[in-house]
Write a protein that holds these residues in place. Sequence first.
Motif, PDB file in Angstrom:
ATOM      1  N   GLY A  61       0.799  -1.222   0.000  1.00  0.00           N
ATOM      2  CA  GLY A  61       0.000   0.000   0.000  1.00  0.00           C
ATOM      3  C   GLY A  61       0.825   1.261   0.000  1.00  0.00           C
ATOM      4  N   VAL A  62       1.644   1.440  -1.010  1.00  0.00           N
ATOM      5  CA  VAL A  62       2.507   2.615  -1.133  1.00  0.00           C
ATOM      6  C   VAL A  62       1.953   3.516  -2.230  1.00  0.00           C
ATOM      7  N   LEU A  63       1.945   4.815  -1.982  1.00  0.00           N
ATOM      8  CA  LEU A  63       1.456   5.768  -2.967  1.00  0.00           C
ATOM      9  C   LEU A  63       2.394   6.957  -3.058  1.00  0.00           C
ATOM     10  N   ARG A  64       2.308   7.660  -4.166  1.00  0.00           N
ATOM     11  CA  ARG A  64       3.055   8.913  -4.356  1.00  0.00           C
ATOM     12  C   ARG A  64       2.067  10.029  -4.632  1.00  0.00           C
ATOM     13  N   VAL A  65       2.388  11.206  -4.097  1.00  0.00           N
ATOM     14  CA  VAL A  65       1.582  12.400  -4.321  1.00  0.00           C
ATOM     15  C   VAL A  65       2.373  13.343  -5.216  1.00  0.00           C
ATOM     16  N   TYR A  66       1.730  13.809  -6.283  1.00  0.00           N
ATOM     17  CA  TYR A  66       2.363  14.695  -7.260  1.00  0.00           C
ATOM     18  C   TYR A  66       1.679  16.061  -7.252  1.00  0.00           C
ATOM     19  N   ASP A  67       2.478  17.106  -7.349  1.00  0.00           N
ATOM     20  CA  ASP A  67       1.965  18.459  -7.528  1.00  0.00           C
ATOM     21  C   ASP A  67       1.934  18.734  -9.020  1.00  0.00           C
ATOM     22  N   LEU A  68       0.737  18.771  -9.604  1.00  0.00           N
ATOM     23  CA  LEU A  68       0.611  18.887 -11.060  1.00  0.00           C
ATOM     24  C   LEU A  68       0.844  20.298 -11.572  1.00  0.00           C
ATOM     25  N   LEU A  69       1.009  21.271 -10.687  1.00  0.00           N
ATOM     26  CA  LEU A  69       1.290  22.641 -11.121  1.00  0.00           C
ATOM     27  C   LEU A  69       2.786  22.912 -11.221  1.00  0.00           C
ATOM     28  N   VAL A  70       3.604  21.919 -10.865  1.00  0.00           N
ATOM     29  CA  VAL A  70       5.054  22.052 -10.924  1.00  0.00           C
ATOM     30  C   VAL A  70       5.605  21.010 -11.902  1.00  0.00           C
ATOM     31  N   ASP A  71       6.114  21.469 -13.021  1.00  0.00           N
ATOM     32  CA  ASP A  71       6.736  20.600 -14.028  1.00  0.00           C
ATOM     33  C   ASP A  71       5.798  19.479 -14.477  1.00  0.00           C
ATOM     34  N   GLY A  72       4.506  19.733 -14.464  1.00  0.00           N
ATOM     35  CA  GLY A  72       3.559  18.727 -14.919  1.00  0.00           C
ATOM     36  C   GLY A  72       3.382  17.570 -13.968  1.00  0.00           C
ATOM     37  N   GLY A  73       4.041  17.595 -12.814  1.00  0.00           N
ATOM     38  CA  GLY A  73       3.887  16.511 -11.864  1.00  0.00           C
ATOM     39  C   GLY A  73       5.132  16.283 -11.028  1.00  0.00           C
ATOM     40  N   HIS A  74       5.362  17.174 -10.071  1.00  0.00           N
ATOM     41  CA  HIS A  74       6.512  17.057  -9.178  1.00  0.00           C
ATOM     42  C   HIS A  74       6.129  16.195  -7.974  1.00  0.00           C
ATOM     43  N   VAL A  75       7.013  15.244  -7.605  1.00  0.00           N
ATOM     44  CA  VAL A  75       6.730  14.358  -6.477  1.00  0.00           C
ATOM     45  C   VAL A  75       6.807  15.151  -5.172  1.00  0.00           C
ATOM     46  N   VAL A  76       5.690  15.180  -4.437  1.00  0.00           N
ATOM     47  CA  VAL A  76       5.635  15.869  -3.154  1.00  0.00           C
ATOM     48  C   VAL A  76       6.081  14.951  -2.024  1.00  0.00           C
ATOM     49  N   CYS A  77       5.582  13.703  -2.046  1.00  0.00           N
ATOM     50  CA  CYS A  77       5.916  12.759  -0.994  1.00  0.00           C
ATOM     51  C   CYS A  77       5.548  11.352  -1.427  1.00  0.00           C
ATOM     52  N   GLU A  78       6.054  10.394  -0.686  1.00  0.00           N
ATOM     53  CA  GLU A  78       5.682   8.993  -0.851  1.00  0.00           C
ATOM     54  C   GLU A  78       5.196   8.488   0.504  1.00  0.00           C
ATOM     55  N   ILE A  79       4.053   7.815   0.516  1.00  0.00           N
ATOM     56  CA  ILE A  79       3.422   7.380   1.760  1.00  0.00           C
ATOM     57  C   ILE A  79       3.292   5.862   1.769  1.00  0.00           C
ATOM     58  N   GLN A  80       3.790   5.244   2.821  1.00  0.00           N
ATOM     59  CA  GLN A  80       3.571   3.816   3.040  1.00  0.00           C
ATOM     60  C   GLN A  80       2.306   3.680   3.885  1.00  0.00           C
TER      61      GLN A  80
END
Length: 297
Positions: A61-80
Amino acid sequence: MPLCLIHRLVAVLDGRAHIHALQTLAQLRIIETPLNPKALAALTPSSEPCLLALPASNTAGVLRVYDLLVDGGHVVCEIQAHKSPLAAMAWSHNGAYLATASTTGTVIRVYSMPHAAKAFSFRRGTYPAAIHCLAFSPEGYDPPLLAAASSHGTIHLFRLEQPHKSAAAAAASAAAGLLSAVMSYTVTDMVEPQRAIANIRLPCAGLPAICCLQHPVATSAAAGGGGFGSAGGASSGLSDMQTLPEETDEVSLVVATAGGLLYEYSIEDLHNAAPGPKCSLGGEWTLLGSTGLSAGL
């Protein structure tokens, strides 16, 4: 599965997600993901922040959160988030919270953004179940509410607030913290389970369902003494719905099933600790026809 926001359009495929600028449809980025046959994804409903949550593993159950307003999808964090693969995700109306559930379906977790800190853990039940949908309450509810639709034909309603702790509970919490430091983050979930404030059993159990929470609504037919399922039919009743003034002690729950049935529940006395909120079925319609199945208003 397409997801649309004011700034971005996201098309989620099995193994990748295409990010487009909504106004021009220009492709900004392709995000590679693990195999994702159910197109699991969650996009914030607000224009800012513009965050996209995608699975980062199909075995855990791992996910990544992307900020779509930065470079089309900058990784904000990864959550286990869970040990088992993810089954459902949902954002709160302002992007402050992200709710997750795994394929096990016994625990639902809520993370606060932007630091991805675990804010709440809710116990849906003891036995595994598939979580088909997670949905937060709209703006105006403090504390916020979270609904979860399970394969057991039930909708569980949770309140995002820390429960009052007795001295014994505080001691158990401290012990759980010590155990979590040396064992697993799931220890606190076992010691301090937060239960639903309301559980609703659908008339048709076993069918996959999606749900949403909204402010209480009324129909023009109801105002005139009629009600859902009146001679005007379900289609006219739904089209005439009008939002009532915000009332944070009442919420409307709408559920749609894979069998083509639509239910609308009224949940009142949200702050009633004992015996709990009052739930009543306000209406039932078939989406494959034009006749209301029952009237509850």
